[in-house]
Design an enzyme around this catalytic site. Structure first.
Site, PDB file in Angstrom:
ATOM      1  CB  ALA A 141      44.049  36.010  33.668  1.00 43.81           C
ATOM      2  CG  ASP A 142      42.052  41.106  34.678  1.00 42.63           C
ATOM      3  OD1 ASP A 142      42.726  41.195  33.641  1.00 42.63           O
ATOM      4  OD2 ASP A 142      40.835  41.347  34.722  1.00 42.63           O
ATOM      5  CG  LEU A 143      43.372  39.345  40.742  1.00 40.11           C
ATOM      6  CD1 LEU A 143      42.810  38.427  41.812  1.00 40.11           C
ATOM      7  CD2 LEU A 143      43.277  40.799  41.197  1.00 40.11           C
ATOM      8  N   GLY A 174      48.644  42.034  37.115  1.00 42.12           N
ATOM      9  CA  GLY A 174      48.967  43.192  37.934  1.00 42.12           C
ATOM     10  C   GLY A 174      50.216  42.984  38.770  1.00 42.12           C
TER      11      GLY A 174
END
Length: 395
Positions: A179-181, A184
């Protein structure tokens, strides 16, 4: 330094941990100058997220490996933005920057005079990207967001893991912070689009990127399966909701993923396994029928693969044009001949460390303006004097 496609773009990075730094590392790889603002004495949280840690030349503990993965190509500046002096310096830096990236809680920078309204008054062309858990508005806008909870709340864990009734059945997170990647990557795409607009019109803008929104978008075919079929998808282990066979199969020395995308490939698979009758079986004639009879099909295919080595199975399948691949451990990934040929490992020197810094290469390949790895992940405050010196001297 090499001239990347974003050469001349200056980015002020107020973000930390993963989603924001992943976005700015992508832009740094493409040639942007990224100035990473870090808390004095502590820096980005991920510098301490270990073990493992790097070792400094003097034998002391260095940065955590986690920090290295998302901060290549940046200049580190120690600055306390919570002080009036620190906030003033950020506003001064903004005058010469094209982009600001931040991932504070919604509205968190307003009290320092560092929100979009304040900084766009200083630089009307500014692209200001805010990355939060739930966005700038809505009933959850005030909440903090972390990858793990977003994978859960955003539905990813409901379709990841063994099905109910199977050994080890429970909702499962993905092994990296996807989810973070993805956030980004969406952020870097939005920044590039906003930069084009700013250069064409002179108008900056506020980009609002939320982990929850991104996780919902990542559901892709699983979400549209629900929209079209009216039923929420469930956990299926390694099986695919829309294709069969499309999962790992056992060998004597490991597992090989077989990814059949059409009926012709399935018939080729059956022939390659020495069972052409399987390809002619009416129960498996179409993908829809193979999904209907998935359990029987999986058992029959597993019996055919279980006595072969991974190498022998992949050789037979590749010769037949059937997509397949080994289930590699991470060390095996970087030992693959293809990984070595493509240069997927980047090695850089950093003077304070006892060994070179090793990171994963950008997957972007551009013929005219290739990615350049000009700077390793920085030591805390390594570039403070370089960046702030001209401001402090009135230059």
């Amino acid at each position: 330094m090499a001239q990347g496609p974003l050469s001349g773009v200056r980015i002020l990075d107020l973000s930390r941990v993963l989603a924001g730094p992943w976005a700015t590392q992508t832009l740094a790889d493409l040639g942007a100058e990224v100035i990473k603002i870090e808390r004095p004495g502590a820096g980005d949280d991920t510098r301490h997220w270990g073990p493992p840690f790097t070792a400094r030349a003097d034998g002391s503990k260095g940065d955590a490996a986690y920090f290295l993965c998302a901060n290549r190509g940046k200049k580190s500046v120690e600055l306390d933005i919570a002080t009036p002096e620190g906030a003033k310096i950020v506003r001064e830096l903004t005058k010469s920057c094209d982009v600001v990236v931040e991932n504070f809680k919604t509205g968190g920078l307003r009290k320092y005079g560092l929100d979009f309204a304040a900084l766009s008054a200083v630089n009307p062309k500014l692209v200001y990207c805010s990355i939060t858990g739930f966005g700038q508005d809505g009933p959850d806008a005030h909440r903090a967001g972390y990858d793990y909870m977003i994978q859960a709340m955003g539905g990813l864990m409901s379709v990841t893991g063994q099905p109910d009734g199977a050994p080890g059945a429970e909702p499962m997170k993905v092994g990296v912070a996807v989810a973070d990647l993805f956030t980004g990557l969406y952020a870097s795409n939005a920044i590039l689009a906003a930069l084009l607009h700013a250069r064409a019109t002179g108008q900056g803008q506020h980009i609002d990127i939320a982990l929850f929104d991104v996780q919902a978008a990542m559901l892709a075919n699983q979400a549209t399966n629900f929209f079209v079929g009216g039923r929420a998808p469930t956990r299926m282990g390694n099986a695919h909701p829309n294709l069969a066979p499309y999962q790992p199969f056992p060998c004597t020395d490991g597992m090989v993923v077989i990814a059949v995308g059409n009926d012709g490939q399935f018939r080729s698979l059956a022939t390659a396994l020495g069972a052409p009758g399987l390809g002619a079986d009416p129960r498996f004639a179409t993908n829809a029928l193979r999904i209907e009879h998935r359990a029987v099909l999986t058992a029959e295919l597993s019996a055919l693969t279980a006595g072969r080595t991974m190498k022998a199975l992949m050789h037979a399948l590749e010769a037949a044009g059937v997509p397949c691949g080994p289930v590699n451990t991470i060390d095996q990934v970087f030992g693959e001949p293809q990984a070595k040929h493509r240069g997927l490992e980047v090695t850089q020197m950093r003077g304070d460390l006892s060994a070179p810094v090793r990171t994963v290469a950008s997957p972007i390949r551009m013929s005219a303006t290739p990615v350049a790895y000009d700077l390793p992940p920085p030591a805390l405050g390594e570039h403070t004097d370089e960046v702030l010196g001209p401001l402090r001297s009135g230059g």
